[in-house]
Design a protein around this motif. Structure first.
Motif, PDB file in Angstrom:
ATOM      1  N   ASP A 174       6.794   7.176   2.027  1.00 56.58           N
ATOM      2  CA  ASP A 174       5.295   7.138   2.688  1.00 56.58           C
ATOM      3  C   ASP A 174       4.428   7.817   1.482  1.00 56.58           C
ATOM      4  OD1 ASP A 174       5.834   5.757   5.039  1.00 56.58           O
ATOM      5  OD2 ASP A 174       5.975   7.525   6.014  1.00 56.58           O
ATOM      6  N   SER A 175       4.739   7.567   0.166  1.00 62.49           N
ATOM      7  CA  SER A 175       3.654   8.352  -0.575  1.00 62.49           C
ATOM      8  C   SER A 175       2.547   7.661  -1.033  1.00 62.49           C
ATOM      9  CB  SER A 175       4.732   8.159  -1.942  1.00 62.49           C
ATOM     10  OG  SER A 175       5.939   8.827  -2.197  1.00 62.49           O
ATOM     11  N   ASN A 176       2.373   6.463  -1.085  1.00 65.00           N
ATOM     12  CA  ASN A 176       0.928   5.884  -0.930  1.00 65.00           C
ATOM     13  C   ASN A 176       0.373   6.313  -2.274  1.00 65.00           C
ATOM     14  OD1 ASN A 176      -1.488   4.665  -0.771  1.00 65.00           O
ATOM     15  ND2 ASN A 176      -1.613   5.298   1.511  1.00 65.00           N
ATOM     16  N   GLN A 177       0.869   6.160  -3.654  1.00 67.27           N
ATOM     17  CA  GLN A 177       0.202   6.556  -4.820  1.00 67.27           C
ATOM     18  C   GLN A 177       0.344   5.721  -6.010  1.00 67.27           C
ATOM     19  OE1 GLN A 177       2.282   9.932  -7.030  1.00 67.27           O
ATOM     20  NE2 GLN A 177       3.306  10.158  -5.115  1.00 67.27           N
ATOM     21  N   VAL A 178       1.712   4.728  -5.839  1.00 64.91           N
ATOM     22  CA  VAL A 178       1.555   4.095  -7.217  1.00 64.91           C
ATOM     23  C   VAL A 178       0.436   3.329  -7.534  1.00 64.91           C
ATOM     24  CG1 VAL A 178       3.410   2.350  -8.268  1.00 64.91           C
ATOM     25  CG2 VAL A 178       4.255   4.215  -6.927  1.00 64.91           C
ATOM     26  N   GLY A 179      -0.041   2.178  -6.839  1.00 65.08           N
ATOM     27  CA  GLY A 179      -0.878   1.446  -6.972  1.00 65.08           C
ATOM     28  C   GLY A 179      -2.310   1.788  -7.666  1.00 65.08           C
TER      29      GLY A 179
ATOM     30  N   LYS B 166       0.828  -1.120   0.085  1.00 66.42           N
ATOM     31  CA  LYS B 166      -0.012  -0.136   0.184  1.00 66.42           C
ATOM     32  C   LYS B 166       1.110   1.246   0.208  1.00 66.42           C
ATOM     33  CE  LYS B 166      -1.068   1.179   4.712  1.00 66.42           C
ATOM     34  NZ  LYS B 166      -1.969   1.559   5.736  1.00 66.42           N
ATOM     35  N   GLN B 167       2.072   1.176   0.539  1.00 64.48           N
ATOM     36  CA  GLN B 167       3.029   2.384   0.445  1.00 64.48           C
ATOM     37  C   GLN B 167       4.155   1.959   0.581  1.00 64.48           C
ATOM     38  OE1 GLN B 167       1.128   4.223   3.842  1.00 64.48           O
ATOM     39  NE2 GLN B 167       2.866   5.184   4.729  1.00 64.48           N
ATOM     40  N   ALA B 168       5.153   2.640   0.135  1.00 63.94           N
ATOM     41  CA  ALA B 168       6.513   2.474   0.412  1.00 63.94           C
ATOM     42  C   ALA B 168       7.168   3.091   1.500  1.00 63.94           C
ATOM     43  CB  ALA B 168       7.589   2.733  -0.858  1.00 63.94           C
TER      44      ALA B 168
HETATM   45  N1  LIG Z   1      11.157   1.536  -7.488  1.00 68.46           N
HETATM   46  C1  LIG Z   1       9.664   0.836  -7.300  1.00 68.46           C
HETATM   47  N2  LIG Z   1      10.287  -0.049  -7.839  1.00 68.46           N
HETATM   48  C2  LIG Z   1       9.058  -1.172  -7.636  1.00 68.46           C
HETATM   49  N3  LIG Z   1       7.914  -1.292  -7.142  1.00 68.46           N
HETATM   50  C3  LIG Z   1       7.701   0.309  -6.519  1.00 68.46           C
HETATM   51  C4  LIG Z   1       8.753   1.036  -6.519  1.00 68.46           C
HETATM   52  N4  LIG Z   1       8.192   2.345  -5.924  1.00 68.46           N
HETATM   53  C5  LIG Z   1       6.842   1.886  -5.329  1.00 68.46           C
HETATM   54  N5  LIG Z   1       6.771   0.764  -5.899  1.00 68.46           N
HETATM   55  C6  LIG Z   1       5.561  -0.087  -5.683  1.00 68.46           C
HETATM   56  O1  LIG Z   1       4.278   0.910  -5.296  1.00 68.46           O
HETATM   57  C7  LIG Z   1       3.828   0.771  -3.787  1.00 68.46           C
HETATM   58  C8  LIG Z   1       3.690   1.743  -3.350  1.00 68.46           C
HETATM   59  O2  LIG Z   1       4.669   2.888  -3.431  1.00 68.46           O
HETATM   60  P1  LIG Z   1       4.433   4.475  -3.098  1.00 68.46           P
HETATM   61  O3  LIG Z   1       3.383   4.907  -3.774  1.00 68.46           O
HETATM   62  O4  LIG Z   1       5.881   5.061  -3.411  1.00 68.46           O
HETATM   63  O5  LIG Z   1       4.156   4.474  -1.367  1.00 68.46           O
HETATM   64  C9  LIG Z   1       5.058  -0.020  -3.388  1.00 68.46           C
HETATM   65  O6  LIG Z   1       4.705  -0.858  -1.966  1.00 68.46           O
HETATM   66  C10 LIG Z   1       5.533  -1.011  -4.297  1.00 68.46           C
HETATM   67  O7  LIG Z   1       4.742  -2.180  -4.390  1.00 68.46           O
END
Ligand SMILES: Nc1ncnc2c1ncn2[C@@H]1O[C@H](COP(=O)(O)O)[C@@H](O)[C@H]1O
Ligand SMILES: Cc1cc2nc3c(=O)[nH]c(=O)nc-3n(C[C@H](O)[C@H](O)[C@H](O)COP(=O)(O)OP(=O)(O)OC[C@H]3O[C@@H](n4cnc5c(N)ncnc54)[C@H](O)[C@@H]3O)c2cc1C
Lengths: 321, 275
Positions: free
Chosen positions: B131-136, B125-127
């Protein structure tokens, strides 16, 4: 600059307090960048919420009513929010589970960059600067976004709730946009709501939180204290994982972020992820039998004691006045 | 089921309070902290493994689990770790962290999803560094997939649909997703009975938490396929999110230790004035 706030309703009709944080953040941004803000309300019966929101200084309150807006599904909300939002430069919601689910999806739809869980907004060289907590609140980053439309969510515990004014914003109906193909492949099944007479964690003036140490006496021990103080109940992850209390009690990096006037950490060690959720509290009290528990490093008042003795004693002392 | 899992390595989250910020606020210095797989991504992988087995014989995989990361060469250690735990193959998109933001990661992952056509994409859910919580959420929208964020339970139904329990404010929301779809996972996805594949008995309980790779599997993982791609082949390179500076939060002073309950009540009443 034009800013749009996305209101949050429960069950498609009742306004949630969380919305007030987004309004006050947007009002600050609008002041910094010059311009006004509008509020968008999506719901199955949003009329009453819209009327309440008309008292918060918006240029306009936009309302879209549709039965499909009863449950907040991002796939269903994103097309309308984006269609309305494309006329704006900034879209804001509160970083509740609603805002965190919906807003990045809206951002992607609008080719906009997203700053999540912002603690503050300032401006520098004609740009908005979003101050965001990172590394479980151990650092703040000043973030700028370079897309024509920007999307942000706001950490509710960091901003003061907006207050009603004497103004009366006009209310205008807007159409629901056609469903996206994604919406056809998601079905709302149920919401198992946790019913409680207590204040919401994010609104409470006092919070009593319990940890792993409570065992199956979580409610037996903590409820009398919470009742006495009119407090909300919270918990550590360990207490939730062990099934002593519901998941939405969790305070921390992955639970609720809270900042009450008074926070009791009872039988909680003070792991970094828990601290991330409560260190903004004004006064922190820790009750723990281990004098070296990390929670004592940030508590204002620590009591080294067995909680099963100390909490009932505390309740009696408070009752005695 | 064919599942794609996105993994990121982060600086040791249990020691995030040891990050340093230089006086000029130019960066967050994580020197000295060990690299670990982002905990939520470790849970995402565990969920994917559970969905591709029958529980009782976890060595036999039904379908395929592909892990993907965007990062420099060293992140192959993270991918090898995932392969040793049970993933079938790995993809690394070569990039330095400062070349990435949420949009670029989402767009690059979109490209991989389009090539691999999995039934399900699982992310954390977030890295816990940014702590961005947006990629998914961004990836789901880019793919036009239905999603369930903050998942605490996943049950694969007879028809192939997925019943997902999401932890939301105020309770648990159940959604039914029709693949291809995307899920981001929360902590409790690794509880003993959180995930059931179609093949797993409904009353089957796992051990709490994630599984660990046995030594022979670590050796074997060295031979599992790992391909490397160039970032520029899978995404536009323009950053749209950038950080102007960093600061440390105000430090909280440790207060006092009171002797007994009576003193606590007195202090709260007369000194802190919160009662
Ligand atoms: N550099 C990365 N490589 C692969 N998966 C990523 C990466 N950054 C983010 N993600 C995936 O996106 C989710 C949310 O990340 P974020 O939106 O950065 O908090 C993480 O838990 C990972 O599953
Ligand atoms: C990715 C990730 C995210 C996380 N997010 C969160 C989060 O959001 N929130 C959260 O809370 N945790 C979170 N955690 C978990 C966190 O790391 C800790 O494991 C958890 O907070 C510990 O809970 P606890 O303090 O109740 O348990 P413990 O650490 O086991 O502490 C129990 C405490 O009770 C004391 N105690 C025992 N018996 C008594 C007694 N009779 N009287 C008085 N004191 C007693 C002990 O001395 C001890 O200090 C997360 C972990 C990870 C990996």
């Amino acid at each position: 600059m034009k800013t749009l706030i996305i209101a949050e309703l429960s069950a498609g009709k009742e306004l949630r307090n969380s919305t007030l944080a987004a309004i006050s953040f947007a009002a600050t941004a609008a002041q910094l960048a010059g311009g006004s803000y509008d509020i968008l309300v999506l719901g199955s019966e949003p009329q009453q919420a819209a009327e309440t929101l008309a008292k918060f200084g918006a240029h306009e309150v936009l309302v879209s009513a549709d039965p499909s807006f009863e449950h907040p599904l991002a796939e269903v909300f994103a097309p309308t929010v984006s269609e309305v939002g494309k006329e704006y430069q900034l879209l804001v919601a509160t970083a509740s589970s609603f805002g965190k689910d919906l807003m990045p999806r809206v951002a992607a739809r609008l080719d906009a960059a997203y700053a999540g869980d912002c603690a503050a907004v300032t401006s520098a060289s004609d740009q908005l600067v979003y101050k965001r907590p990172m590394f479980a609140g151990n650092a703040f980053g000043d973030c700028t976004l370079s897309t024509p439309i920007q999307v942000a969510t706001v950490r509710q515990s960091e901003v003061e709730a907006a207050k009603e004014t004497d103004s009366q914003s006009p209310i205008r109906q807007v159409a629901k946009s056609p469903d996206s193909p994604a919406a056809q492949r998601v079905e709302f099944v149920a919401l198992d709501a946790v019913k409680s007479e207590r204040p919401e964690l994010t609104d409470a003036r006092v919070i009593v939180s319990g940890g792993r140490a409570l065992k199956d006496k979580f409610f037996d021990v903590l409820e009398p204290l919470a009742d006495q103080l009119g407090a909300a109940l919270g918990a550590s992850r360990a207490a939730v994982d062990a099934g002593y209390c519901p998941g939405d009690f969790q305070v921390g990096q992955t639970g609720k972020i809270v900042a009450p006037e008074l926070y009791f950490a009872v039988g909680i060690s003070g792991a970094i992820q828990h601290i991330a959720g409560m260190k903004g509290s004004k006064v922190i009290v820790a009750i723990n039998k281990d004098p070296d528990a990390p929670i004592f490093q940030l508590s204002d008042y620590g009591l080294v004691a067995d909680l099963f003795d100390a909490v009932p004693e505390l309740v009696s002392a408070l009752k005695a006045g | 089921m064919k599942i794609l899992v996105a993994l990121k390595r982060v600086a040791d989250p249990d020691n995030a309070n040891k990050v340093k910020i230089p006086a000029d606020g130019s960066k967050i210095d994580t020197a000295g902290l060990e690299w670990k797989i982002n905990p939520f991504d470790e849970y995402a992988l565990e969920a994917a493994l559970r969905l591709t087995e029958n529980g009782s014989t976890p060595k036999k995989r039904e379908g395929e689990v592909i892990v993907v990361t965007l990062g420099p060469k060293e992140t192959e250690t993270t991918l090898r770790g995932a392969l040793a735990t049970g993933a079938d193959r790995a993809i690394r998109i070569d990039a330095n962290d400062d070349e990435l933001d949420g949009r670029i990661v989402a767009d690059a992952l979109k490209k991989v999803v389009e090539e691999e056509a999995p039934d399900l994409v699982i992310l954390g859910k977030q890295a816990v560094d940014g702590d961005s919580n947006q990629v998914g959420q961004m990836l789901a929208e880019r793919l036009n997939y239905p999603m369930a964020t903050f998942a605490a339970t996943i049950d694969e139904e007879e028809a192939g649909t997925l019943l997902v329990g999401r932890e939301v404010d105020g309770g648990v929301m159940q959604l039914r997703l029709t693949p291809p779809c995307l899920i981001t996972v929360d902590l409790r996805i690794v509880a003993p009975s959180s995930v059931h594949s179609k093949l797993t008995a409904k009353d089957f309980d796992y051990n709490e938490g994630v599984r660990f790779a046995p030594l022979p599997a670590i050796m074997k993982a060295k031979k599992k396929p790992l391909v490397v791609k160039d970032l520029k082949d899978v995404s536009d390179l323009t950053l749209t999110t950038s950080y102007q500076g960093f600061s440390a939060p105000a430090a909280r002073q440790a207060g006092i230790v009171v002797n007994d309950v009576a003193e606590l009540v007195q202090k709260l009443r007369d000194e802190a004035r919160v009662l």
